[in-house]
Scaffold this motif. Structure first.
Motif, PDB file in Angstrom:
ATOM      1  N   LEU A 335     -28.637 -19.202  -6.746  1.00 44.96           N
ATOM      2  CA  LEU A 335     -27.314 -18.735  -6.881  1.00 44.96           C
ATOM      3  C   LEU A 335     -26.311 -19.455  -5.863  1.00 44.96           C
ATOM      4  CD1 LEU A 335     -25.435 -16.464  -8.029  1.00 44.96           C
ATOM      5  CD2 LEU A 335     -25.895 -15.070  -6.117  1.00 44.96           C
ATOM      6  N   PRO A 336     -25.921 -20.720  -6.260  1.00 37.05           N
ATOM      7  CA  PRO A 336     -24.922 -21.506  -5.521  1.00 37.05           C
ATOM      8  C   PRO A 336     -23.560 -20.836  -5.208  1.00 37.05           C
ATOM      9  CG  PRO A 336     -25.252 -22.494  -7.696  1.00 37.05           C
ATOM     10  CD  PRO A 336     -25.848 -21.161  -7.807  1.00 37.05           C
ATOM     11  N   VAL A 337     -23.248 -21.203  -4.097  1.00 36.66           N
ATOM     12  CA  VAL A 337     -21.812 -20.556  -3.597  1.00 36.66           C
ATOM     13  C   VAL A 337     -20.681 -20.901  -4.700  1.00 36.66           C
ATOM     14  CG1 VAL A 337     -22.195 -20.290  -1.281  1.00 36.66           C
ATOM     15  CG2 VAL A 337     -21.467 -22.425  -2.076  1.00 36.66           C
ATOM     16  N   GLN A 338     -19.747 -20.351  -5.134  1.00 36.19           N
ATOM     17  CA  GLN A 338     -19.067 -20.401  -5.874  1.00 36.19           C
ATOM     18  C   GLN A 338     -17.401 -20.418  -5.443  1.00 36.19           C
ATOM     19  OE1 GLN A 338     -19.775 -18.048  -9.102  1.00 36.19           O
ATOM     20  NE2 GLN A 338     -20.716 -19.368 -10.468  1.00 36.19           N
ATOM     21  N   GLN A 339     -16.649 -21.263  -6.042  1.00 40.33           N
ATOM     22  CA  GLN A 339     -15.271 -21.189  -5.719  1.00 40.33           C
ATOM     23  C   GLN A 339     -14.562 -20.110  -5.848  1.00 40.33           C
ATOM     24  OE1 GLN A 339     -13.208 -24.159  -4.502  1.00 40.33           O
ATOM     25  NE2 GLN A 339     -11.845 -22.392  -4.207  1.00 40.33           N
ATOM     26  N   MET A 340     -13.714 -19.433  -5.015  1.00 39.94           N
ATOM     27  CA  MET A 340     -13.236 -18.242  -4.996  1.00 39.94           C
ATOM     28  C   MET A 340     -11.847 -18.541  -5.937  1.00 39.94           C
ATOM     29  SD  MET A 340     -14.206 -15.545  -2.960  1.00 39.94           S
ATOM     30  CE  MET A 340     -12.957 -14.717  -2.181  1.00 39.94           C
ATOM     31  N   SER A 341     -11.615 -17.363  -6.701  1.00 40.26           N
ATOM     32  CA  SER A 341     -10.269 -17.816  -7.928  1.00 40.26           C
ATOM     33  C   SER A 341      -9.768 -16.435  -7.795  1.00 40.26           C
ATOM     34  CB  SER A 341     -11.146 -17.826  -9.180  1.00 40.26           C
ATOM     35  OG  SER A 341     -10.190 -17.741 -10.262  1.00 40.26           O
ATOM     36  N   HIS A 342      -8.149 -16.633  -8.146  1.00 42.18           N
ATOM     37  CA  HIS A 342      -7.408 -15.512  -7.981  1.00 42.18           C
ATOM     38  C   HIS A 342      -7.427 -14.881  -9.408  1.00 42.18           C
ATOM     39  CE1 HIS A 342      -5.316 -18.785  -9.809  1.00 42.18           C
ATOM     40  NE2 HIS A 342      -4.536 -17.852 -10.524  1.00 42.18           N
ATOM     41  N   VAL A 343      -8.070 -15.684 -10.391  1.00 46.70           N
ATOM     42  CA  VAL A 343      -8.374 -15.156 -11.783  1.00 46.70           C
ATOM     43  C   VAL A 343      -9.566 -14.374 -11.664  1.00 46.70           C
ATOM     44  CG1 VAL A 343      -8.472 -15.473 -14.344  1.00 46.70           C
ATOM     45  CG2 VAL A 343      -7.355 -17.107 -12.676  1.00 46.70           C
ATOM     46  N   GLY A 344      -9.540 -13.015 -11.539  1.00 49.20           N
ATOM     47  CA  GLY A 344     -10.955 -12.314 -11.020  1.00 49.20           C
ATOM     48  C   GLY A 344     -11.793 -12.514 -12.269  1.00 49.20           C
ATOM     49  N   ASN A 345     -13.145 -12.414 -11.909  1.00 50.83           N
ATOM     50  CA  ASN A 345     -13.810 -12.030 -13.342  1.00 50.83           C
ATOM     51  C   ASN A 345     -14.665 -10.767 -12.791  1.00 50.83           C
ATOM     52  OD1 ASN A 345     -15.260 -13.049 -11.099  1.00 50.83           O
ATOM     53  ND2 ASN A 345     -16.657 -14.318 -12.670  1.00 50.83           N
ATOM     54  N   GLN A 346     -13.815  -9.794 -12.054  1.00 49.75           N
ATOM     55  CA  GLN A 346     -14.443  -8.526 -11.609  1.00 49.75           C
ATOM     56  C   GLN A 346     -14.928  -7.518 -12.730  1.00 49.75           C
ATOM     57  OE1 GLN A 346     -11.358  -6.381  -9.623  1.00 49.75           O
ATOM     58  NE2 GLN A 346     -12.634  -5.359  -8.202  1.00 49.75           N
ATOM     59  N   ASN A 347     -14.469  -7.760 -14.060  1.00 47.04           N
ATOM     60  CA  ASN A 347     -14.650  -6.820 -15.146  1.00 47.04           C
ATOM     61  C   ASN A 347     -16.069  -7.270 -15.612  1.00 47.04           C
ATOM     62  OD1 ASN A 347     -14.155  -4.697 -16.478  1.00 47.04           O
ATOM     63  ND2 ASN A 347     -13.561  -5.980 -18.280  1.00 47.04           N
ATOM     64  N   LYS A 348     -16.476  -8.383 -15.319  1.00 47.17           N
ATOM     65  CA  LYS A 348     -17.699  -9.189 -15.771  1.00 47.17           C
ATOM     66  C   LYS A 348     -18.654  -8.606 -14.840  1.00 47.17           C
ATOM     67  CE  LYS A 348     -20.419 -13.229 -16.983  1.00 47.17           C
ATOM     68  NZ  LYS A 348     -21.344 -12.799 -16.081  1.00 47.17           N
ATOM     69  N   ASP A 349     -18.503  -8.474 -13.572  1.00 44.53           N
ATOM     70  CA  ASP A 349     -19.080  -8.061 -12.475  1.00 44.53           C
ATOM     71  C   ASP A 349     -19.529  -6.597 -12.668  1.00 44.53           C
ATOM     72  OD1 ASP A 349     -19.182 -10.332 -11.388  1.00 44.53           O
ATOM     73  OD2 ASP A 349     -17.908 -10.111  -9.560  1.00 44.53           O
ATOM     74  N   ARG A 350     -18.524  -6.115 -13.268  1.00 38.11           N
ATOM     75  CA  ARG A 350     -18.726  -4.468 -13.270  1.00 38.11           C
ATOM     76  C   ARG A 350     -19.464  -4.351 -14.469  1.00 38.11           C
ATOM     77  NH1 ARG A 350     -13.142  -2.041 -13.699  1.00 38.11           N
ATOM     78  NH2 ARG A 350     -14.211   0.006 -14.141  1.00 38.11           N
ATOM     79  N   LEU A 351     -19.568  -4.950 -15.529  1.00 40.22           N
ATOM     80  CA  LEU A 351     -20.368  -5.141 -16.814  1.00 40.22           C
ATOM     81  C   LEU A 351     -21.789  -5.223 -16.300  1.00 40.22           C
ATOM     82  CD1 LEU A 351     -20.142  -4.327 -19.734  1.00 40.22           C
ATOM     83  CD2 LEU A 351     -20.012  -6.883 -20.124  1.00 40.22           C
ATOM     84  N   ASP A 352     -22.020  -6.231 -15.569  1.00 35.24           N
ATOM     85  CA  ASP A 352     -23.496  -6.447 -15.046  1.00 35.24           C
ATOM     86  C   ASP A 352     -23.839  -5.418 -14.161  1.00 35.24           C
ATOM     87  OD1 ASP A 352     -23.216  -8.913 -16.287  1.00 35.24           O
ATOM     88  OD2 ASP A 352     -22.576 -10.044 -14.308  1.00 35.24           O
ATOM     89  N   ASP A 353     -23.227  -4.726 -13.582  1.00 33.00           N
ATOM     90  CA  ASP A 353     -23.627  -3.780 -12.723  1.00 33.00           C
ATOM     91  C   ASP A 353     -24.152  -2.637 -13.600  1.00 33.00           C
ATOM     92  OD1 ASP A 353     -23.113  -4.975 -10.602  1.00 33.00           O
ATOM     93  OD2 ASP A 353     -21.356  -3.942  -9.820  1.00 33.00           O
ATOM     94  N   LEU A 354     -23.366  -2.356 -14.767  1.00 31.28           N
ATOM     95  CA  LEU A 354     -23.408  -1.270 -15.515  1.00 31.28           C
ATOM     96  C   LEU A 354     -24.772  -1.454 -16.261  1.00 31.28           C
ATOM     97  CD1 LEU A 354     -22.592   1.082 -17.241  1.00 31.28           C
ATOM     98  CD2 LEU A 354     -21.566  -0.276 -19.019  1.00 31.28           C
ATOM     99  N   ILE A 355     -25.094  -2.824 -16.706  1.00 31.47           N
ATOM    100  CA  ILE A 355     -26.441  -3.180 -17.484  1.00 31.47           C
ATOM    101  C   ILE A 355     -27.498  -2.846 -16.397  1.00 31.47           C
ATOM    102  CG2 ILE A 355     -27.701  -5.282 -18.196  1.00 31.47           C
ATOM    103  CD1 ILE A 355     -24.873  -6.424 -19.163  1.00 31.47           C
ATOM    104  N   THR A 356     -27.177  -3.170 -15.308  1.00 33.92           N
ATOM    105  CA  THR A 356     -28.249  -2.965 -14.336  1.00 33.92           C
ATOM    106  C   THR A 356     -28.635  -1.377 -14.266  1.00 33.92           C
ATOM    107  OG1 THR A 356     -27.567  -4.576 -13.035  1.00 33.92           O
ATOM    108  CG2 THR A 356     -29.073  -3.185 -11.764  1.00 33.92           C
ATOM    109  N   ARG A 357     -27.507  -0.599 -14.130  1.00 36.31           N
ATOM    110  CA  ARG A 357     -27.846   0.838 -13.933  1.00 36.31           C
ATOM    111  C   ARG A 357     -28.444   1.206 -15.229  1.00 36.31           C
ATOM    112  NH1 ARG A 357     -22.417   1.052 -11.888  1.00 36.31           N
ATOM    113  NH2 ARG A 357     -21.767   1.890 -13.715  1.00 36.31           N
ATOM    114  N   ILE A 358     -28.073   0.613 -16.303  1.00 35.98           N
ATOM    115  CA  ILE A 358     -28.534   1.445 -17.578  1.00 35.98           C
ATOM    116  C   ILE A 358     -29.881   0.897 -17.729  1.00 35.98           C
ATOM    117  CG2 ILE A 358     -28.665   1.062 -20.095  1.00 35.98           C
ATOM    118  CD1 ILE A 358     -25.570   0.976 -20.187  1.00 35.98           C
ATOM    119  N   GLY A 359     -30.306  -0.595 -17.137  1.00 34.35           N
ATOM    120  CA  GLY A 359     -31.578  -1.048 -16.974  1.00 34.35           C
ATOM    121  C   GLY A 359     -32.471  -0.379 -16.282  1.00 34.35           C
ATOM    122  N   THR A 360     -32.318   0.375 -15.124  1.00 31.86           N
ATOM    123  CA  THR A 360     -33.060   1.068 -14.326  1.00 31.86           C
ATOM    124  C   THR A 360     -33.452   2.428 -14.952  1.00 31.86           C
ATOM    125  OG1 THR A 360     -31.180   2.094 -13.297  1.00 31.86           O
ATOM    126  CG2 THR A 360     -32.048   0.338 -11.965  1.00 31.86           C
TER     127      THR A 360
END
Lengths: 488, 184
Positions: A335-360
């Motif tokens: 998981l290489p370090v990534q450039q921070m961006s002001h255009v957040g992909n926060q929603n994508k992170d939240r979707l991934d967390d939702l998938i993890t929670r459903i997956g558990t």
């Protein structure tokens, strides 16, 4: 302390690696595409007896030996296999390094007595390799160069301190020189290492450069040569022992948080992300419980991972109390370090967390997404992939109208090439109002699919007078009518 | 007084709605396309048929859809509640086979309210739940010219009146068009 170096050479490593998975009792060769022709990359003993050799053209080899079996070479798998052997060699000494693509080098100084002496240790290596079905040639000397030469040309072990005499009778090729230099030396009449030692050093250097004497000195032990051992595989595990047992899930979560911070900083240093985490809770009565967390994306953000543990920790039974927590990242991905961006992909992170929670709760592979596939067969025109291990792909377009809902074909009564005027399906009667078609779809003959064994299909979109719009097909090669889908 | 279709569609967010067969799926896809964003489609894994991404690509982008397969209705409801509460997905579609208890229906409502997302239960006819905000019935209508004509009917509405519309799907503009006023 003197070094004692063992050099292991596996002359037929690639073909024997393949032979371990599929036993082959015939001439066999691995083929690699070099230049613009297929050449033999490695062959087994039977193929060698037929007069074949490495680097030979594959078509020539088949002319010599029509019964030759072959398989494409996979150098990547060979490298991986050599690393496995290096790990195995760790049973003899901790100091194991790779030697080219088909050899290992071990420094056994100080560990030979554990196996009853050097001779017994080499015998043990030979026995175990023979049992594994791998040809090995072993050389033992005071230096790496001597051991290599003895493994490739001598098949003997040199006594301690007697290296110069032992290798003197070896050919000059045993010095790990380039092919061109070896030929040039042989033309001058220098056949053995002893002949080279006898030559004045200055003239050799003038004629062949520094390389020859450098290698000679390394073999004789006058110049040092390192063995670089393999780096031990990174371990991502942390633990915490508690003075008093705990039982509240808030306390366990607080402990987990501390462990996660340690683990995540370790992961961050190596630019890795955890994919599967295992939290082991050891209770005072020595029983232990495991909470496994599978993540939808590789992560090393403690604040995001921690809430995902809540469900698993809540279900754990603390019994008389928990006195040790152990957190290990079992699955780790880069998981290489990534450039921070002001255009957040926060929603994508939240979707991934939702998938993890459903997956558990229901298993990570049960959260799926559709990926496009290139096929005219309706049920093969998309792939269903676990969402955690795939990325969305597009574009999607329907070249022809396709039903919203697909199901396995259900037979209905009907004769003739045109859709039946009246039919019954799922205990309901329908009358055909409008039929659009036919659209002929041929089976993919290059793939065996028993669902398509009835041959061609003529698809019709049938608007029934009752309202429902069905997708029917007729199989002209084996007459029959089926319903396979429903439109909007 | 007559109610306009677009007072009721797209469905009110922060609520769970119900839709009866047989054409529930086209309703759900049309709504998913209308709302945009991620859509979670929850169904049980023993069912033989499944939604076809090529088919619904005219309604919404299949890249936005995640399908969850569960082993029974309890799991379906748990996943739906989790997804509605998180508020990450705009629409959660749940295919139900058995009637819901009032508690279960109410829990879905509360979850949708917390996450400000829309829930849509696909239910068999006559198995509605009292907690639902609206209940729709959606049936295809035969028409010689138009092969997307459907009749959409509100059979329960907590914040409005009941009505029925004939609608069709316009593939060019990707939207629902109300054809004409259907008689009551």
């Amino acid at each position: 302390m003197r070094k004692r170096v063992v050099s292991l050479w596996f002359p037929r490593l690639p073909s024997e690696r393949v032979g371990r998975t599929q036993p082959i009792d015939a001439p066999f060769a691995l083929i690699q595409h070099q230049g613009n022709s297929d050449r033999i990359y490695c062959l087994n003993a039977q193929a060698e007896q037929m007069g074949l050799q490495r680097g030979m053209g594959f078509s020539d080899a088949r002319a010599f030996c029509p019964s030759l079996r072959s398989c494409p070479a996979d150098p990547e798998a060979d490298r991986y296999f050599l690393r496995i052997l290096a790990r195995w060699a760790g049973r003899y000494c901790p100091w194991v390094g790779l030697d080219g693509a088909d050899g290992l080098v071990l420094n056994i100084a100080g560990s030979a007595h554990l196996f009853g002496g050097e001779a017994a240790m080499l015998a043990d290596m030979r026995l175990r390799m023979a049992r594994a079905g791998i040809t090995v040639r072993i050389g033992l000397g005071d230096t790496r160069g001597a051991a290599w030469g003895l493994a490739h040309f001598g098949r003997t072990m040199a006594e301690e301190g007697a290296t110069p005499e032992q290798i003197a009778s070896l050919p000059v090729a045993a010095l790990r020189l380039e092919e061109k230099t070896v030929v040039a030396l042989q033309r001058l009449g220098v056949q053995q290492i002893a002949d080279l030692i006898a030559l004045p050093r200055a003239t050799v250097t003038r004629r062949f450069g520094k390389e020859v004497l450098h290698r000679l000195d390394q073999a004789l032990g006058e110049l040092p040569e390192d063995i670089s051992p393999l780096r031990p595989p990174a371990h991502y595990g942390v633990r915490m022992t508690l003075p008093e047992p705990i039982g509240l899930s808030a306390d366990v979560m607080a402990g987990t948080e501390r462990l996660l911070e340690q683990l995540c900083s370790k992961l961050k240093k190596d630019e890795k992300g955890a994919r599967v985490l295992q939290l082991t809770l050891r209770r005072v009565d020595q029983a232990s419980q495991q909470v496994e967390l599978r993540l939808a994306r590789p992560l090393r953000d403690a604040a995001r991972i921690l809430p995902l543990f809540e469900r698993g920790v809540g279900q754990a039974d603390a019994g008389y109390g928990i006195d040790q927590l152990r957190l290990e990242a079992i699955g780790v991905e880069p998981l290489p370090v990534q450039q921070m961006s002001h255009v957040g992909n926060q929603n994508k992170d939240r979707l991934d967390d939702l998938i993890t929670r459903i997956g558990t709760r229901i298993g990570l592979e049960n959260v799926q997404r559709f990926l496009p596939a290139d096929s005219h067969i309706p049920e093969h025109s998309f792939i269903i992939a676990p969402a955690a291990y795939s990325t969305p792909e597009g574009p999607w377009f329907a070249q022809r109208p396709r039903p919203l809902h697909l199901f396995p074909p259900e037979a209905i009564a009907g004769v003739g090439k045109r859709p039946p005027e009246r039919f019954r399906w799922r205990r309901m009667s329908f009358a055909t109002g409008k039929a659009t078609g036919p659209e002929r779809i041929a089976p993919e003959w290059w793939l065996a699919d028993e669902n398509w064994s009835s041959g061609l299909r003529d698809y019709w979109k049938v608007d029934t007078k009752q309202g429902r719009r069905l997708w029917l097909f007729y199989t002209p090669q084996k007459p029959g009518w089926f319903v396979q889908g429903e439109f909007a | 007084m007559t109610t306009s279709f677009f007072q009721n569609f797209p469905l009110r967010t922060g609520r769970t709605h119900e839709i009866c067969l047989p054409n529930a799926q086209s309703f759900a896809f049309a709504l998913g396309g209308y709302l945009g964003g991620a859509v979670l489609w929850i169904c049980e894994d023993w069912l033989a048929g499944h939604i076809n991404p090529i088919g619904f690509s005219t309604y919404m982008d299949p890249q936005n859809l995640l399908r969850v397969k569960t082993k029974d209705q309890t799991d379906s409801l748990a996943v739906a509640e989790e997804a509605l509460r998180s508020g990450v997905v705009n629409l959660v579609v749940i295919e139900l086979r058995q009637p819901l208890s009032f508690t279960a229906g109410r829990r879905l409502q509360l979850a949708a309210q917390t996450g400000e997302s829309t829930g849509l239960c696909i239910i068999p006819e006559g198995q509605g739940n009292n907690a639902a905000e609206t209940r729709w019935r959606c049936a295809p209508v035969f028409d010689q010219q138009d092969s997307t004509l459907q009749r959409w009917e509100i059979t329960k509405n907590k914040s409005g009146t009941l009505a029925a519309w004939d609608v069709r799907w316009d593939a060019q503009t990707r939207r629902i068009i109300v054809v004409s006023k259907a008689s009551q």
